[in-house]
Scaffold this active site. Sequence first.
Site, short mmCIF file in Angstrom:
data_model
loop_
_atom_site.label_atom_id
_atom_site.label_comp_id
_atom_site.label_asym_id
_atom_site.label_seq_id
_atom_site.Cartn_x
_atom_site.Cartn_y
_atom_site.Cartn_z
N ASP A 89 8.20 -1.31 -8.03
CA ASP A 89 6.78 -1.16 -8.37
C ASP A 89 5.93 -1.82 -7.30
OD1 ASP A 89 7.22 0.29 -10.63
OD2 ASP A 89 6.94 -1.36 -12.04
N ASP A 138 5.08 6.46 -12.24
CA ASP A 138 4.27 6.09 -13.41
C ASP A 138 2.93 6.83 -13.39
OD1 ASP A 138 6.22 4.30 -14.24
OD2 ASP A 138 5.30 2.61 -13.19
#
EC number: 3.4.23.36
Length: 240
Positions: free
Chosen positions: A162, A179
Amino acid sequence: MIKQFFSNVYEGIKHYSNYLWELSKKQLIKIYLNKKHLIWKISIILICAFIVLLTSFLTRNSILNATQSYWELIPGFLVINITGNTGVSFGTLGDSNPSLVYFVQSIPIVLGFFVLLFSSNYLLDIGVSLVFFGGLSNIIDRSIVDNYKYLSGISTNNAVVDYFQFPFIKNSAIFNFPDTFVIIGMIFVGIQIIISFVKDYKKEKDSEENKKPIKDVVLDEERNKTKKEPIKKPIVIQKS
């Protein structure tokens, strides 16, 4: 009595399963025998797959080669904050067992597959494809164990890479491109649900307006039967 109860439950489930199967076959025939619709459907899925997978893994590769773990991408709005996420999207279930995380992360993928299989709507196909391949990208990412070229202390073992974060939001979750595609896909699905709801509402409303109550129809027929013709005035011939 108990035996009869379970027998009735079994027969009910069997009947409902047969009904769903027949309905599914009709829907599949409707979709996949329409060559034009099938071409569009496959094209949408392939384009979404190409965009999501290419963007996600090119960015991931760049992040793995980053020389620093934090920098401003858009000052005051978006920063790069590299971390290994052992949970699902936005850090949820971060301290859970990896098997549970894989299971939870696979749910939208399985559901997305079946929706794509039976969907006959292009906007829904786009939305679900983005959700499907976004979720798939994260699972693939989690299963790959890589080492950062220049950074240390960040693990990729059972973790998703991330990197995006909003600095203006306190304790903002860190996320990645997959995401983002999942969220965009859910927005498309939501838009399609709203459109379908509005269309069904208008259709039902128009149907109610055009459908005359049976009581009024009967009254009109009775009035037509009892309606008398206008009385003609007699012609009076005057004698001269």
